[in-house]
Design a protein around this motif. Sequence first.
Motif, short mmCIF file in Angstrom:
data_model
loop_
_atom_site.label_atom_id
_atom_site.label_comp_id
_atom_site.label_asym_id
_atom_site.label_seq_id
_atom_site.Cartn_x
_atom_site.Cartn_y
_atom_site.Cartn_z
N TYR A 6 0.77 -0.77 -0.15
CA TYR A 6 0.44 -0.17 0.21
C TYR A 6 0.94 1.35 -0.13
CZ TYR A 6 0.85 -0.32 5.16
OH TYR A 6 1.71 -1.00 6.47
N ASN A 7 -0.36 2.29 -0.37
CA ASN A 7 0.97 3.79 -0.39
C ASN A 7 1.36 4.27 0.33
OD1 ASN A 7 1.69 3.77 -3.10
ND2 ASN A 7 -0.55 4.39 -3.34
N ARG A 8 2.19 4.68 1.06
CA ARG A 8 2.65 5.50 2.42
C ARG A 8 3.26 6.87 1.67
NH1 ARG A 8 3.84 2.52 6.53
NH2 ARG A 8 4.41 0.46 6.63
N HIS A 9 1.87 7.77 2.33
CA HIS A 9 1.87 8.89 1.57
C HIS A 9 2.31 9.41 2.65
CE1 HIS A 9 -0.64 7.93 -1.56
NE2 HIS A 9 -1.96 7.37 -0.88
N ARG A 10 1.91 9.12 4.31
CA ARG A 10 3.02 10.01 5.61
C ARG A 10 3.98 10.07 5.75
NH1 ARG A 10 0.82 7.56 9.81
NH2 ARG A 10 2.78 8.46 11.40
N VAL A 14 6.22 14.02 7.05
CA VAL A 14 7.08 13.95 8.34
C VAL A 14 7.20 14.84 9.49
CG1 VAL A 14 7.20 10.65 7.41
CG2 VAL A 14 9.39 13.13 7.33
N SER A 15 7.93 15.64 8.45
CA SER A 15 8.12 17.48 9.30
C SER A 15 7.95 18.40 8.03
CB SER A 15 10.07 17.30 9.36
OG SER A 15 10.64 17.25 7.45
N GLY A 16 7.91 19.08 9.09
CA GLY A 16 7.51 20.78 8.62
C GLY A 16 8.68 20.77 7.07
N ASN A 17 9.75 20.64 7.14
CA ASN A 17 10.22 20.74 6.03
C ASN A 17 9.81 19.92 4.87
OD1 ASN A 17 12.04 23.34 7.26
ND2 ASN A 17 13.51 22.23 7.55
N MET A 18 10.13 18.77 5.00
CA MET A 18 9.32 18.10 4.12
C MET A 18 7.93 18.71 3.25
SD MET A 18 10.06 14.75 2.70
CE MET A 18 10.83 14.22 3.59
N ARG A 19 6.70 19.16 4.53
CA ARG A 19 6.05 19.45 4.20
C ARG A 19 5.58 20.31 3.37
NH1 ARG A 19 4.94 17.50 9.26
NH2 ARG A 19 4.79 19.60 10.04
#
Length: 327
Positions: A6-10, A14-19
């Motif tokens: 399954y896809n791991r969209h999370r 995982v972090s503010g910079n990643m978002r």
Amino acid sequence: MMNGHYNRHRRLRVSGNMRAMVRETHLHPEDFIYPIFVLEGQNKKYPVASMPGVYQVSLDYLNEEIQEAVDLGIKSVIVFGVPAEKDEVGSQAYCDTGIVQRALSQLKEAFPDTVLIADTCLCQYTDHGHCGIVKEGKVLNDPTLQLLAATAVSQAKAGADIIAPSNMMDGFVAAIRSALDEAGFEDVPVMSYAVKYSSAYYGPFRDAAHSSPQFGDRKTYQMDPANRLEALREAESDTAEGADFLIIKPALAYLDIIRDVKNQHNLPLVAYNVSGEYSMIKAAAENGWIDERAIVLEMLTGMKRAGADLIITYFAKDAARWLKDNE
């Protein structure tokens, strides 16, 4: 379930910079158009009771209001006038010494790089409060076009960089475009209120602009909120008549219309975050029910995500300040 099935969209959250890396929609202060209400007289700065934080200001207070917006990175303002005198044909709208014309001239001299947008309508200037000439209780379309054209030319002479007609008369873009061209203002664009619904969200604005109709309503010229396809027809007509921008008004309950129009037209699209949308948030925030900053930025992001390139909003200064705080 085995890893990888399954896809791991999370992973991308995982972090503010990643978002921030994968964020698709961004707000900037230059996205905002700041509305200002200008009064006749001097030494006047009147709060609008139904719009906390919004004021009607006289010309001697105008520059400091706009300087604050400029300092926050806001590149454009839209000017609404509150005249001292009204008559049946709204003559102060197209008077070369009208309140909007004087405001535009003053602002053009003080802020030559700021984009000045003139709201072009008659309702604030007529004693009956309708957006055109009235005869036997009916708003007349074609005679009104002549007055709107005269208003647009007068505003362009005064220094308007953009003409924004908000009246919803049939053919208003063509009439104004023709008049501007004939007067030598071929380079002045028209920001058309192409899709303007007959909305309950306008109530506080009518307090600010003193523009409530004195009889009846505006449903014969503003659109039925139930209609979607009609919005596409209106936008298509204004585009064909020479509009340079298209405005959708209101915004919050019409995000689907913003997206529909954006999908069909390549012109810059403007969402008008109207007075009722503003006042509801202000009231809830003052009661401590919501986080105003978070709600406002989420709302404005939603409008831009729906397809708006620009947003007319009374939150412009606050939003620009909050965005700078986030840098």
